[in-house]
Design a protein around this motif. Structure first.
Motif, PDB file in Angstrom:
ATOM      1  N   SER A 344       0.826  -1.203   0.000  1.00 22.36           N
ATOM      2  CA  SER A 344       0.000   0.000   0.000  1.00 22.36           C
ATOM      3  C   SER A 344       0.865   1.260   0.000  1.00 22.36           C
ATOM      4  O   SER A 344       0.594   2.229  -0.729  1.00 22.36           O
ATOM      5  N   SER A 348       1.017   4.174  -2.864  1.00 25.77           N
ATOM      6  CA  SER A 348       0.678   5.555  -2.487  1.00 25.77           C
ATOM      7  C   SER A 348       1.719   6.542  -2.990  1.00 25.77           C
ATOM      8  O   SER A 348       1.431   7.743  -3.118  1.00 25.77           O
ATOM      9  N   ASP A 382      -2.819   8.685  -8.885  1.00 24.54           N
ATOM     10  CA  ASP A 382      -3.173   7.318  -8.529  1.00 24.54           C
ATOM     11  C   ASP A 382      -3.723   6.591  -9.742  1.00 24.54           C
ATOM     12  O   ASP A 382      -4.024   7.198 -10.777  1.00 24.54           O
ATOM     13  N   THR A 482      -3.727   1.361  -3.829  1.00 20.80           N
ATOM     14  CA  THR A 482      -3.303   1.814  -2.501  1.00 20.80           C
ATOM     15  C   THR A 482      -4.329   1.467  -1.442  1.00 20.80           C
ATOM     16  O   THR A 482      -4.008   0.879  -0.399  1.00 20.80           O
TER      17      THR A 482
END
Length: 521
Positions: A344, A348, A382, A482
């Motif tokens: 994660s 990110s 993202d 994420t």
């Protein structure tokens, strides 16, 4: 090895081959996701429906398998399951549309009870000194089946990209996903035929009053001097079994005196699938494409996942009676949670941007880049924002079909960190709560309710697994990598805290000692 031990090993190996079929059925679909999405123009929830259909089917199967086993016998139940695997595999290959593919996969899910039924059968035919090892063979064949599925998918994908006459003649380039699902057909047929050679469970024969037949089977499985003692033991066990309706028997599990065992079983049943293992195992190439390594490399990484699963499952079986159940589960969950937090964190810090050079690569791949020119140099924070931009410019169908190469050309991420985190998670799961869960289920419940408790908690496992598989594609495209890795990491952390408080150690304790520590007076 004496003749009766060889017979027990032979019958156990035949039945445990069903675990291999289960592994194939569960993992072959992972390689087809991109192909069926494009061919049938599927939405995220439709993709989830195809992949999770077996998980939905097994929920219904668990409700009736026990009754079929008791009414018709273990052998007949196993033959029905093998027939369902074969029917499902053939129907999946021939499915003309999304709806029929879901039905075919659902039929395969009805056979997923092969794992619990195989463990039951092997436990009933194995000599006491061989029971633990023979039952554990089922777990090994399952992860070998998973590994074989990933390897088969990779080979078929490589063949489909080869410029060879035999590839065109066999239609591998045009029907790639059908060839992948077709891998299951031959092993399923072989298993069905092999099952004809196994005897009926001697326990079932005794319970049905067929003592002559039971003695005939036991002469092949035990030394002569132990046969009558075994029959008396089965009869005594049957006398202590719970009576009443199915609902009344289930109600036994909820009684206050079993409250501790109930909560341990419930947390374990939820914890095993809520780790997200099925999201990775059932969608392995899709998951690896998010890292930007490309479709071919993603399929190869799935093969590595299979190998790691086999190695660490074998390690768990070596350690479980030495280290203990509690240390393995707690260490594995802690390691797995940390691994997913790492994934994660890496996502990110990722960014997505197309360059002029990446557009040239996309052109070489046959993608119309005219609409992408305006996005050159635009940085997306993202994967969700990047995918939405691709959908708007290219159209959702084209963007989905080429998602692997689009992410590969745009992403800036520490791929080694993510891949390492995923591999550590796979290792941690397969050396801890993956195989240990079934051992704990067989130990924490008193003998008189175990036959009801284990299927009940297996139903909980299957239900949670179904929702994980069903909603993963939607989560991936709406929450992003994420958030989804963080979600599963948090779930693992919560389960770790609960099990640290609840889970007892059962190593080297008799069933009676475990019962005394968990069951209230």
């Amino acid at each position: 090895m004496r003749e009766f031990q060889l017979n027990a090993f032979k019958f156990a190996a035949i039945v445990a081959f069903g675990g291999f079929i289960f592994g194939l059925d569960a993992a072959l679909i992972s390689g087809t996701v991109r192909f069926i999405t494009a061919e049938f123009a599927l939405s995220d929830l439709q993709v989830g429906t195809v992949v999770s259909a077996p998980g939905f089917g097994v929920i219904f199967a668990l409700m009736v398998t026990g009754r079929i086993c008791d009414a018709w016998g273990r052998k007949i139940a196993l033959l029905i399951i093998a027939s369902l695997y074969l029917l499902s595999a053939v129907a999946s290959v021939l499915a003309p549309n999304f709806e029929m593919l879901v039905v075919a996969r659902f039929l395969g899910g009805l056979a997923f009870t092969s794992l619990s039924l195989a463990s039951m059968y092997i436990g009933e035919i194995a000599p006491p000194e061989m029971r633990g090892k023979l039952v554990s063979v089922n777990q090994i064949t399952t992860v070998v089946g998973l590994s074989a599925a990933y390897f088969a998918n990779y080979l078929i994908l490589m063949a489909s990209n080869a410029d060879a006459a035999w590839v065109t003649a066999l239609g591998i380039d045009r029907f790639t996903w059908r060839w992948m699902l077709g891998v299951e057909v031959l092993p399923a047929l072989v298993w069905l035929l092999m099952l004809l050679a196994i005897p009926e469970s001697p326990r079932w024969l005794v319970l049905k009053g067929r003592l002559h037949d039971a003695r005939g089977v036991l002469t092949r499985l035990l030394p002569e001097g132990q046969i009558e003692g075994q029959i008396r033991e089965i009869q005594a066990s049957a006398a202590s079994a719970p009576v009443g309706s199915f609902r009344q028997q289930v109600a036994e599990v909820f009684k206050p005196r079993l409250r501790t065992a109930f909560w341990v079983g419930l947390v374990i049943a939820v914890a095993q699938p809520i780790t997200g293992i099925n999201a990775i195992m059932f969608y392995a190439p899709t998951v690896f494409e998010q890292v930007g390594i490309g479709t071919d490399a993603a399929f190869l990484q799935a093969v590595v996942v299979g190998v790691i699963s086999v190695l660490f499952t074998a390690l768990a079986l070596l350690l479980i009676d030495r280290v203990g159940r509690r240390p393995l589960v707690l260490f594995g969950l802690a390691w797995g949670g940390a691994s997913l937090f790492l994934c994660s964190w890496a996502f990110s810090h990722a960014s997505y941007a197309l360059s002029a050079a990446s557009l040239q690569s996309l052109t070489a791949a046959g993608i119309d880049i005219s609409g992408l020119q305006t996005l050159v140099g635009t940085v997306f924070a993202d994967d969700v924002a990047f995918k939405q931009a691709m959908y708007q410019v290219l159209g959702e169908a084209v963007a989905r079909a080429n998602e692997g190469i689009l992410i590969q050309e745009a992403i800036n991420i520490d791929a080694t960190l993510v891949l390492g985190g995923i591999m550590c998670f796979i290792a941690s799961f397969n050396m801890s709560i993956g195989p240990v869960m079934w051992v704990l289920f067989s130990e924490i419940f008193p003998t008189r309710v175990r036959g009801i408790a284990i299927p009940f908690f297996a139903l909980i496992v299957s239900t949670v697994s179904y929702f994980v598989q069903q909603f993963f594609p939607w989560q991936l495209n709406n929450m992003g990598a994420t958030e989804i890795f963080l979600f599963y990491a948090v779930c693992i952390t919560v389960c770790l805290a609960l099990l640290f408080y609840l889970l007892p150690e059962t190593k080297n304790k008799s069933i009676e000692e475990i019962e005394a520590s968990l069951v209230r007076a």
